[in-house]
Enzyme design. Sequence first.
Site, short mmCIF file in Angstrom:
data_model
loop_
_atom_site.label_atom_id
_atom_site.label_comp_id
_atom_site.label_asym_id
_atom_site.label_seq_id
_atom_site.Cartn_x
_atom_site.Cartn_y
_atom_site.Cartn_z
N ASP A 284 72.05 4.95 31.85
CA ASP A 284 73.35 4.29 31.74
C ASP A 284 74.49 5.29 31.63
O ASP A 284 75.60 5.02 32.10
CB ASP A 284 73.35 3.37 30.52
CG ASP A 284 72.72 2.02 30.82
OD1 ASP A 284 71.89 1.96 31.75
OD2 ASP A 284 73.04 1.04 30.14
N SER B 286 78.79 -0.45 25.99
CA SER B 286 77.71 0.43 25.58
C SER B 286 77.58 0.40 24.06
O SER B 286 78.56 0.15 23.34
CB SER B 286 78.03 1.86 26.03
OG SER B 286 77.20 2.79 25.38
N CYS C 217 64.82 4.35 27.50
CA CYS C 217 66.25 4.07 27.52
C CYS C 217 66.57 2.61 27.81
O CYS C 217 65.69 1.76 27.89
CB CYS C 217 66.94 5.04 28.46
SG CYS C 217 66.90 6.73 27.79
N ASP C 218 67.83 2.33 28.03
CA ASP C 218 68.44 1.04 27.76
C ASP C 218 67.72 -0.20 28.28
O ASP C 218 67.46 -1.12 27.53
CB ASP C 218 69.87 1.03 28.31
CG ASP C 218 70.77 1.96 27.54
OD1 ASP C 218 70.25 2.88 26.89
OD2 ASP C 218 71.99 1.79 27.58
N LYS C 219 67.43 -0.29 29.56
CA LYS C 219 66.93 -1.56 30.10
C LYS C 219 65.42 -1.61 30.22
O LYS C 219 64.85 -2.69 30.34
CB LYS C 219 67.56 -1.83 31.48
CG LYS C 219 69.07 -1.80 31.48
CD LYS C 219 69.66 -2.67 30.40
CE LYS C 219 71.14 -2.44 30.20
NZ LYS C 219 71.50 -1.09 29.78
#
Length: 554
Positions: free
Chosen positions: A78, A468, A119-121
Amino acid sequence: MVKEEIVDGFQNAPHRSLYHALGITKEELKRPLIGIVSSYNEIVPGHMNLDKIVEAVKMGVAMAGGTPIVFPAIAVCDGIAMGHKGMKYSLITRDIIADSTEAMVLAHGFDGLVMVPNCDKNVPGLLMAAARLNIPTIFVSGGPMLAGRVNGKKTSLSSMFEAVGAYTAGKLSEEGLRLCEERTCPTCGSCSGMYTANSMNCLTEVLGMGLRGNGTIPAVYSARIELAKHAGMQVMELVRKNIRPRDIMTEAAIRNAFTADMALGCSTNSMLHLPAIANECGVNWNIDMANEISEKTPNICHLAPAGHTYMEDLNEAGGIYAVLKEISKLGLLDTSVMTCTGKTLGENIADAENLDEEVIRPVERPYSKTGGIAVLKGNLAPDGCVVKRSAVAEEMLVHEGPAKVFDSEEEAIKSIYAGKIEKGDVVVIRYEGPAGGPGMREMLSPTSAIAGMGLDKDVALITDGRFSGATRGAAIGHVSPEAVRGGLIAYVKDGDIISINIPEYSIELKVSDEELEKRKAETVLKKKTDIKGCLARYAKLVSSADKGAIINEF
């Protein structure tokens, strides 16, 4: 589909021949086949160590009598995708990851899974896949990055984005910007504050899907390798006892996760991901419940960007179990829920200790008596919008000011850097929602520019996109309904007065109903016509943000 249907019997001799082509022996085929879903790649800093984590997991699985087999999952960074069209592709990967993992598992008949995200997703995407597939599964992430050091102070990625705003405003020299650039992200791992990746990895512990330390042990610590070996061993115990994700991720466990989210001050993205995970678990969850939980739950951690502590500090203070032990004093958790350890949450946290009462505040003296996230409603967002309350300055909890409206993130950034945003303004960025973006981009660049210019205590930002976890300030996202689907945000004009009251969970556009009806009759909604491929499919199928921006509603 189970392994026996693919491997056993004379009719499956062709399948066995292909396993032999892989170098897998008949002895290995008699053992449980454990799929290791690896998000390793060479572009995401949080993933560059996952090859080592995977090797440790494989060793743990083999030590405990299983046969480990690795296959990949994609991931977008991201941070690298931020501020340009690449961010349109971040959130959509959550569903691509879940779908592709489902396809790989059901095509090959694994007995159990070890998910290795960071990480994010890919953390929520793999949690969604785990719930959907419902075979014994455990998570072990790559771990957080160590904080950077600039001029003797700890720092993180959010500080880097804010440094750009400070440089633009003439508050930071070119040499100062270069120094930040070189020292802010010193190791591999998920960025070092309580951003989305670390939020979701921490909540994986709360949900019961990861072992102790999964959310907080730094990526570069050898303890992370040991954790991975233990995860590999523990999945075999889950297979033997047939403990499955939906036995663990119950409605009570999901409520625990929302409660811990409030105590930790997690990213607002958790308000997208937890409902999506709940949906896959067959649990109905309305984001309105977040405020009810928040009213009872003190915010006891202020990690970056809300404060000046980092994931390494939380780890040293006792980690997530210490946070859970602290809030359990108020009776806020269901400690009877099952976890991947084979024990209840209560048994897991029984020996946890708070080793630093400045990093994890005692419930008797929290940072605030209410949780870190708030859901606001009003005519501008009748279905809700979300703000990270714990990262909002006291003077901005209640704010009223004139709107400055932009139809894209790029337009807003250009205006912010040109110095056209003034104290008291409410910046509105629309057509960035799940369908309208499409892809619901994060707005870290504009919020960081505002903060870097020293305006975070004077300017609010509202969007149907998202923020974010690195965002701080009065940044209000997930406005639902979104602009492209006729939400009121589509009809806001420059100069309109917007009233925000976070303690009272309200957001109002102060324009008469008669004027709004006139605007609706005159306004043509701006729908993207130049998109194709996975973005076009996503725009057509995705739900609104208040439902988790999900594709499949069960």
